[in-house]
Motif scaffolding. Structure first.
Motif, PDB file in Angstrom:
ATOM      1  N   VAL A  84      -2.775  -6.755  -1.129  1.00  0.00           N
ATOM      2  CA  VAL A  84      -2.620  -5.557  -1.957  1.00  0.00           C
ATOM      3  C   VAL A  84      -3.859  -4.687  -1.785  1.00  0.00           C
ATOM      4  CG1 VAL A  84      -2.195  -4.613  -4.253  1.00  0.00           C
ATOM      5  CG2 VAL A  84      -1.295  -6.878  -3.660  1.00  0.00           C
ATOM      6  N   HIS A  85      -3.641  -3.468  -1.297  1.00  0.00           N
ATOM      7  CA  HIS A  85      -4.739  -2.522  -1.124  1.00  0.00           C
ATOM      8  C   HIS A  85      -5.034  -1.831  -2.456  1.00  0.00           C
ATOM      9  CE1 HIS A  85      -7.489  -0.003   0.973  1.00  0.00           C
ATOM     10  NE2 HIS A  85      -6.822   1.091   0.687  1.00  0.00           N
ATOM     11  N   ASP A  86      -6.270  -1.428  -2.665  1.00  0.00           N
ATOM     12  CA  ASP A  86      -6.728  -0.761  -3.894  1.00  0.00           C
ATOM     13  C   ASP A  86      -6.624  -1.673  -5.113  1.00  0.00           C
ATOM     14  OD1 ASP A  86      -7.196   1.764  -2.573  1.00  0.00           O
ATOM     15  OD2 ASP A  86      -5.048   2.145  -2.683  1.00  0.00           O
ATOM     16  N   ARG A  90       3.466  -0.311  -6.691  1.00  0.00           N
ATOM     17  CA  ARG A  90       2.876  -1.536  -6.154  1.00  0.00           C
ATOM     18  C   ARG A  90       2.983  -2.687  -7.150  1.00  0.00           C
ATOM     19  NH1 ARG A  90      -2.599   0.776  -3.227  1.00  0.00           N
ATOM     20  NH2 ARG A  90      -1.630   2.717  -2.564  1.00  0.00           N
ATOM     21  N   THR A  94      -9.365  -4.667  -1.333  1.00  0.00           N
ATOM     22  CA  THR A  94      -8.105  -5.262  -0.905  1.00  0.00           C
ATOM     23  C   THR A  94      -8.130  -6.737  -1.277  1.00  0.00           C
ATOM     24  OG1 THR A  94      -7.900  -3.694   0.916  1.00  0.00           O
ATOM     25  CG2 THR A  94      -6.635  -5.735   1.073  1.00  0.00           C
ATOM     26  N   ASP A 139       0.856  -1.190   0.000  1.00  0.00           N
ATOM     27  CA  ASP A 139       0.000   0.000   0.000  1.00  0.00           C
ATOM     28  C   ASP A 139       0.886   1.232   0.000  1.00  0.00           C
ATOM     29  OD1 ASP A 139      -2.150   1.730   0.169  1.00  0.00           O
ATOM     30  OD2 ASP A 139      -2.433   1.463   2.318  1.00  0.00           O
ATOM     31  N   ASN A 140       1.626   1.420  -1.082  1.00  0.00           N
ATOM     32  CA  ASN A 140       2.561   2.534  -1.136  1.00  0.00           C
ATOM     33  C   ASN A 140       2.265   3.421  -2.339  1.00  0.00           C
ATOM     34  OD1 ASN A 140       3.463   0.208  -2.612  1.00  0.00           O
ATOM     35  ND2 ASN A 140       5.300   1.358  -3.105  1.00  0.00           N
ATOM     36  N   SER A 141       2.985   4.526  -2.426  1.00  0.00           N
ATOM     37  CA  SER A 141       2.866   5.459  -3.547  1.00  0.00           C
ATOM     38  C   SER A 141       4.195   5.533  -4.257  1.00  0.00           C
ATOM     39  CB  SER A 141       2.509   6.859  -3.045  1.00  0.00           C
ATOM     40  OG  SER A 141       1.231   6.852  -2.491  1.00  0.00           O
TER      41      SER A 141
END
Length: 106
Positions: free
Chosen positions: A27-29, A10, A77, A3-5
């Motif tokens: 994995v989020h989103d 990702r 997610t 869950d990073n930018s």
């Protein structure tokens, strides 16, 4: 837990786990990536649910969508595994119902 930018990072992290996969990956989103055709597939929607397939990155997976959608269809997610000895039920949790994907279950 990924869950990073930025969002594209990702995908690189997920790809880096192919050589030595952990037992589970979260994995989020994940719905975003399926919508943008980066990984996973958006298969459509039913009366009150959105349907996805993440078999292109996981042998076994489960997608969690919130009951009250924050955005158009998420954020969702996904929990997945690529280990033969582990299994995550392939169930898509939607707004009100649970839909099981029995075809191609590992």
């Amino acid at each position: 837990f990924i869950d990073n930018s930025p969002m594209e990072a990702r995908v690189r992290i997920l790809d880096s786990f192919k050589a030595t996969p952990p037992e589970y990956i979260v994995v989020h989103d994940a719905d975003y990536y399926a919508q943008k055709k980066m990984f996973g597939k958006f298969l459509g929607e039913s009366l009150d649910d959105y349907i996805y397939d993440f078999s292109d990155v996981f042998k076994s997976w489960k997608l969690y969508l919130p009951e009250r959608l924050v955005l158009e269809n998420g954020p969702g997610t996904v929990v997945g595994t690529n280990h033969d000895e582990w299994k995550v039920d392939r169930v898509v949790m939607g707004m009100h119902d649970h839909h099981a994907g029995e075809a191609n279950v590992v």
